[in-house]
Design an enzyme around this catalytic site. Structure first.
Site, PDB file in Angstrom:
ATOM      1  N   ASP A 295       3.104 -13.518 -24.808  1.00 35.86           N
ATOM      2  CA  ASP A 295       2.004 -12.569 -24.872  1.00 35.86           C
ATOM      3  C   ASP A 295       0.691 -13.324 -25.082  1.00 35.86           C
ATOM      4  O   ASP A 295       0.625 -14.289 -25.849  1.00 35.86           O
ATOM      5  CB  ASP A 295       2.255 -11.590 -26.026  1.00 35.86           C
ATOM      6  CG  ASP A 295       1.272 -10.450 -26.034  1.00 35.86           C
ATOM      7  OD1 ASP A 295       1.057  -9.853 -24.967  1.00 35.86           O
ATOM      8  OD2 ASP A 295       0.722 -10.154 -27.104  1.00 35.86           O
ATOM      9  N   GLU A 342       1.917 -13.630 -19.754  1.00 37.16           N
ATOM     10  CA  GLU A 342       1.109 -12.412 -19.785  1.00 37.16           C
ATOM     11  C   GLU A 342      -0.329 -12.836 -19.522  1.00 37.16           C
ATOM     12  O   GLU A 342      -0.973 -13.428 -20.386  1.00 37.16           O
ATOM     13  CB  GLU A 342       1.257 -11.710 -21.137  1.00 37.16           C
ATOM     14  CG  GLU A 342       0.521 -10.378 -21.221  1.00 37.16           C
ATOM     15  CD  GLU A 342      -0.909 -10.529 -21.707  1.00 37.16           C
ATOM     16  OE1 GLU A 342      -1.843 -10.349 -20.879  1.00 37.16           O
ATOM     17  OE2 GLU A 342      -1.113 -10.826 -22.891  1.00 37.16           O
ATOM     18  N   ASP A 395       1.007  -1.166 -23.948  1.00 38.60           N
ATOM     19  CA  ASP A 395      -0.351  -0.892 -24.419  1.00 38.60           C
ATOM     20  C   ASP A 395      -1.074   0.156 -23.577  1.00 38.60           C
ATOM     21  O   ASP A 395      -2.175   0.579 -23.935  1.00 38.60           O
ATOM     22  CB  ASP A 395      -1.185  -2.180 -24.410  1.00 38.60           C
ATOM     23  CG  ASP A 395      -0.860  -3.106 -25.575  1.00 38.60           C
ATOM     24  OD1 ASP A 395      -0.442  -2.603 -26.637  1.00 38.60           O
ATOM     25  OD2 ASP A 395      -1.024  -4.327 -25.423  1.00 38.60           O
TER      26      ASP A 395
END
Length: 495
Positions: A295, A342, A395
């Protein structure tokens, strides 16, 4: 161990689902029958990748990206009903009118386990426990100490502990261990049990053709065993307070930027140790997952550093990250490391060049594609075969909620681009993602179910009503697995 490199895993077109285990129903935990039921649904649907969020134990805000440990599993995932089969709990103990807490039940089960009262099946015995303890000693003992102290302190954050505990005075810690043997044994048992149940689930998933896809937050929580036990690896003052913290400048998710509050790494100290802490972290995750996403990958090229004294994100600045030197160390240690980057948000050419030098797949998100530019990398015609495509991430709003929130002009643009009226949304977006040239298409379970904003899992920059959505199988349309399987097969993604 992983079942292959990322190139092996993504050499064929695949479809997967994004669902965190906390979303699964299960009165006594989710890593037993509940998770196996979900794997069965995936297999029936032609889905071969199950992506989760980080699995660590959380703080009261429940965010899996602010865990108490970069290595440990969340003990709330443990399915206590599975312990009846092991002879460590009885059904009466689980369903009594005034049931004991999970901690009390796990303490009871741990006591029986260490007294050899269990059945000792399939490696769930003293030998298996000792092997787990030996192979995970690089994080397990510090984690158990951290959690044991935390349970007994009025203020759980380690900065507020008595100085001798905060600063890890050797004599004080030795005395704590001597005085809390049962507590520490129970915490170790919880971790052994979590990893045993997770590996059993992983074996079950593999037998059904399903691989597990995990997520590593680039930063860790300040209130974690990792920071408490490795203060020299983070930018902290002599009392352990962060001098600078992580965040991001204004972007799609937050027009004011985000203040994450995580302490930032002292990358120079990390490098002097050969990135030992990070390599151990990757080792832990390789034993849990077949694919691993980093991430906020862009933080390896440069990260947004916010001074603690001026905590608004707009006062931050970019600082160079460890880049090639770090990734070379990772791949030298693990040549088959199955990483995914990501690469969402503010991404410059330097970040993309770093990703491509190490041949890491990146991400595209269908919801991000409709800003009116035909050059938008998230639009279907700009996708690349080696990357991953998502309808939305954890998200984002659900795709239906996103679509319903669009202004009329953008909604008409979406309809025109997809060649659809939008009446069956979110399926036109799911079909488009499946049609993409990207090797792997991931769809959040909420999108497969056609749910709206009420099922959104997280809203960045907010602290309420996040991470709490629960899967209700009754809300799935009839024949959903067949509908998904037909679409996956139609687009060459069927497992």
């Amino acid at each position: 161990m992983t079942s292959g490199t990322k190139d092996d895993l993504l050499s064929n077109r695949r479809a997967g689902v994004l669902l965190h285990p906390t979303c699964l129903p299960g009165p006594w935990g989710v890593l037993g029958a509940s998770a196996r039921t979900f794997v069965d649904f995936m297999a029936e649907s032609g889905l071969s990748i199950w992506q989760t969020l980080p699995l660590g134990p959380t703080h009261p805000d429940l965010s899996p990206y602010q865990s108490l440990s970069a290595h440990a599993g969340n003990p709330h995932f443990i399915d206590l009903s599975e312990l009846m089969e092991e002879g460590l709990l009885t059904d009466q103990e689980l369903v009594q009118p005034a049931p004991e807490t999970r901690t009390q039940l796990l303490t009871l089960a741990a006591g029986r386990f260490f007294n050899n009262q269990g059945k000792g099946q399939n490696g769930f015995d003293q030998g298996g426990y000792q092997h787990f303890r030996e192979t995970n000693g690089y994080w397990l003992d510090d984690f158990c100490l951290f959690c044991g102290i935390r349970e007994l302190q009025a203020s759980p954050g380690w900065l507020q502990w008595p100085e001798s505990l905060r600063d890890r005075d050797t004599g004080t810690l030795r005395a704590f261990v001597d005085q809390n043997q049962t507590r520490l044994a129970r915490i170790r048992f919880e971790q052994f049990l979590f990893h045993y149940q997770w590996q059993a689930l992983r074996d079950y998933a593999r037998s059904s053709g399903v691989l597990l896809f995990g997520d590593i937050p680039i930063f860790v929580a300040h209130d974690s065993a990792d920071v408490w036990a490795n203060r020299h690896l983070f930018k902290l003052d002599h009392q352990g307070q962060p001098t600078v913290v992580a965040g991001v400048p204004p972007d799609y998710f937050s027009p004011d930027g985000q203040h994450w509050g995580n302490p930032l790494y002292n990358w120079e100290a990390m490098a002097l140790e050969g990135y030992r802490w990070w390599l151990e972290r990757l080792e832990s995750q390789r034993h849990l997952f077949d694919l691993i996403r980093i991430d906020h990958f862009r933080g390896l090229q440069a990260y947004w550093e916010i001074p603690s004294a001026t905590p608004e994100p707009r006062y931050g600045y970019w600082v160079p990250g460890p880049g090639d030197h770090f990734l070379e160390a990772c791949f030298n240690r693990f040549p088959d490391l199955p990483l995914v980057a990501e690469n969402l948000g503010i991404i410059g050419d330097d970040v993309e060049e770093l990703r491509k030098r190490f041949r890491l797949p990146g991400m595209t998100v269908m919801q991000f594609g409709f800003d009116g530019s035909p050059n938008n990398p998230h639009l279907l015609h700009n996708h690349r075969s080696g990357d991953l495509v998502y309808t939305g991430t954890h998200d984002n709003d659900t795709t239906l909620g996103w679509y319903q929130s669009l202004d009329d002009h953008t909604r008409q643009y979406v309809n025109a681009y997809l060649g659809d009226s939008g009446e069956t949304m979110p399926w036109p977006v799911i079909e488009a993602a499946f049609r993409s040239v990207c090797s792997l298409a991931i769809v959040p379970m909420q999108d497969f179910m056609g749910l709206g904003t009420e099922a959104r899992f997280n809203t960045p920059g907010t602290v309420v009503n996040n991470w709490v959505w629960q899967l209700d199988w009754n809300l799935c349309r009839k024949g959903l697995s067949k509908i998904i399987a037909e679409s996956a097969q139609r687009h060459g993604r069927s497992s």
